[in-house]
Design a protein around this motif. Structure first.
Motif, PDB file in Angstrom:
ATOM      1  N   MET A   1       0.874  -1.172   0.000  1.00  0.00           N
ATOM      2  CA  MET A   1       0.000   0.000   0.000  1.00  0.00           C
ATOM      3  C   MET A   1       0.912   1.223   0.000  1.00  0.00           C
ATOM      4  N   VAL A   2       0.743   2.089  -0.985  1.00  0.00           N
ATOM      5  CA  VAL A   2       1.645   3.240  -1.095  1.00  0.00           C
ATOM      6  C   VAL A   2       0.963   4.567  -0.811  1.00  0.00           C
ATOM      7  N   GLY A   3      -0.355   4.621  -0.778  1.00  0.00           N
ATOM      8  CA  GLY A   3      -1.042   5.888  -0.537  1.00  0.00           C
ATOM      9  C   GLY A   3      -1.012   6.779  -1.764  1.00  0.00           C
ATOM     10  N   TRP A   4      -1.192   8.075  -1.542  1.00  0.00           N
ATOM     11  CA  TRP A   4      -1.236   9.031  -2.642  1.00  0.00           C
ATOM     12  C   TRP A   4       0.125   9.115  -3.325  1.00  0.00           C
ATOM     13  N   VAL A   5       0.098   9.159  -4.651  1.00  0.00           N
ATOM     14  CA  VAL A   5       1.312   9.361  -5.449  1.00  0.00           C
ATOM     15  C   VAL A   5       0.987  10.364  -6.548  1.00  0.00           C
ATOM     16  N   PRO A   6       1.966  11.126  -7.013  1.00  0.00           N
ATOM     17  CA  PRO A   6       1.685  12.113  -8.060  1.00  0.00           C
ATOM     18  C   PRO A   6       1.274  11.477  -9.388  1.00  0.00           C
ATOM     19  N   SER A   7       1.725  10.273  -9.645  1.00  0.00           N
ATOM     20  CA  SER A   7       1.365   9.554 -10.866  1.00  0.00           C
ATOM     21  C   SER A   7       1.367   8.060 -10.569  1.00  0.00           C
TER      22      SER A   7
ATOM     23  N   ILE B   1       1.408   5.844 -12.976  1.00  0.00           N
ATOM     24  CA  ILE B   1       2.033   5.182 -14.129  1.00  0.00           C
ATOM     25  C   ILE B   1       3.249   4.336 -13.731  1.00  0.00           C
ATOM     26  N   PRO B   2       4.220   4.860 -12.979  1.00  0.00           N
ATOM     27  CA  PRO B   2       5.378   4.022 -12.632  1.00  0.00           C
ATOM     28  C   PRO B   2       4.985   2.769 -11.842  1.00  0.00           C
ATOM     29  N   TYR B   3       3.951   2.859 -11.038  1.00  0.00           N
ATOM     30  CA  TYR B   3       3.499   1.705 -10.264  1.00  0.00           C
ATOM     31  C   TYR B   3       2.799   0.694 -11.157  1.00  0.00           C
ATOM     32  N   LEU B   4       1.956   1.182 -12.065  1.00  0.00           N
ATOM     33  CA  LEU B   4       1.253   0.280 -12.974  1.00  0.00           C
ATOM     34  C   LEU B   4       2.225  -0.452 -13.896  1.00  0.00           C
ATOM     35  N   GLU B   5       3.300   0.220 -14.284  1.00  0.00           N
ATOM     36  CA  GLU B   5       4.298  -0.410 -15.153  1.00  0.00           C
ATOM     37  C   GLU B   5       5.003  -1.570 -14.456  1.00  0.00           C
TER      38      GLU B   5
ATOM     39  N   LEU C   1      -8.159   2.431 -14.849  1.00  0.00           N
ATOM     40  CA  LEU C   1      -8.320   1.255 -15.712  1.00  0.00           C
ATOM     41  C   LEU C   1      -7.762   1.550 -17.091  1.00  0.00           C
ATOM     42  N   LEU C   2      -8.091   2.685 -17.632  1.00  0.00           N
ATOM     43  CA  LEU C   2      -7.598   3.076 -18.947  1.00  0.00           C
ATOM     44  C   LEU C   2      -6.067   3.158 -18.952  1.00  0.00           C
ATOM     45  N   GLN C   3      -5.489   3.748 -17.920  1.00  0.00           N
ATOM     46  CA  GLN C   3      -4.032   3.825 -17.825  1.00  0.00           C
ATOM     47  C   GLN C   3      -3.421   2.426 -17.754  1.00  0.00           C
ATOM     48  N   SER C   4      -4.029   1.541 -16.983  1.00  0.00           N
ATOM     49  CA  SER C   4      -3.535   0.165 -16.883  1.00  0.00           C
ATOM     50  C   SER C   4      -3.545  -0.522 -18.236  1.00  0.00           C
ATOM     51  N   LEU C   5      -4.665  -0.383 -18.939  1.00  0.00           N
ATOM     52  CA  LEU C   5      -4.787  -1.023 -20.248  1.00  0.00           C
ATOM     53  C   LEU C   5      -3.766  -0.470 -21.229  1.00  0.00           C
ATOM     54  N   MET C   6      -3.591   0.843 -21.253  1.00  0.00           N
ATOM     55  CA  MET C   6      -2.645   1.458 -22.195  1.00  0.00           C
ATOM     56  C   MET C   6      -1.212   1.014 -21.935  1.00  0.00           C
ATOM     57  N   ILE C   7      -0.892   0.776 -20.695  1.00  0.00           N
ATOM     58  CA  ILE C   7       0.453   0.322 -20.338  1.00  0.00           C
ATOM     59  C   ILE C   7       0.637  -1.164 -20.658  1.00  0.00           C
ATOM     60  N   GLY C   8      -0.483  -1.895 -20.709  1.00  0.00           N
ATOM     61  CA  GLY C   8      -0.398  -3.336 -20.937  1.00  0.00           C
ATOM     62  C   GLY C   8      -0.415  -4.128 -19.649  1.00  0.00           C
TER      63      GLY C   8
END
Length: 127
Positions: A11-17, A19-23, A42-49
């Motif tokens: 659990m990381v809490g609030w982050v500015p983005s 994206i690095p976590y989803l990657e 969800l959209l960000q997750s899908l776009m990253i793969g």
């Protein structure tokens, strides 16, 4: 990252983005019950793969298909089942990663959205 006694869950809490976590994630879990604002995750997750498990509400309006681009679960029990499937079935994981990314880019990429917006604005009589 704060550990909460669950292996491999941080659990990381609030982050500015996100994206690095989803990657770096194996999967994305998005259990939406109401609202639309966090569908962006969800959209960000899908776009990253990053293959995802969400709810019927979470995929609403995104033209996603269960088992094709995403896994859908609407109860705690089915969420657990779908998460376990995704984590243990490499072929399913690969298919969802590829198809989810292709779908997101084909329908929601910046270029696609910009083209749709220009088309809609062109239909308006702004004179």
């Amino acid at each position: 990252a704060v550990r909460h006694g669950v292996p491999n869950v941080h659990m990381v809490g609030w982050v500015p983005s996100v994206i690095p976590y989803l990657e770096q994630c194996a999967i994305s879990i998005i259990p939406l019950q109401i609202g639309a604002g966090t569908k962006r995750k969800l959209l960000q997750s899908l776009m990253i793969g990053t293959p995802s498990v969400s709810t019927s509400i979470g995929i609403e309006g995104m033209h996603l298909t269960h088992e094709q681009e995403v896994l859908v679960a609407d109860t705690p029990e089915t969420f657990v089942d779908q998460i376990n499937r995704l984590l243990s079935d490499e072929a399913l994981w690969s298919r969802l990663a590829e198809h989810g990314r292709q779908h997101a880019m084909a329908h929601f990429s910046k270029d696609v959205v910009e083209t749709r917006l220009k088309m809609l604005l062109g239909r308006l009589n702004l004179n």
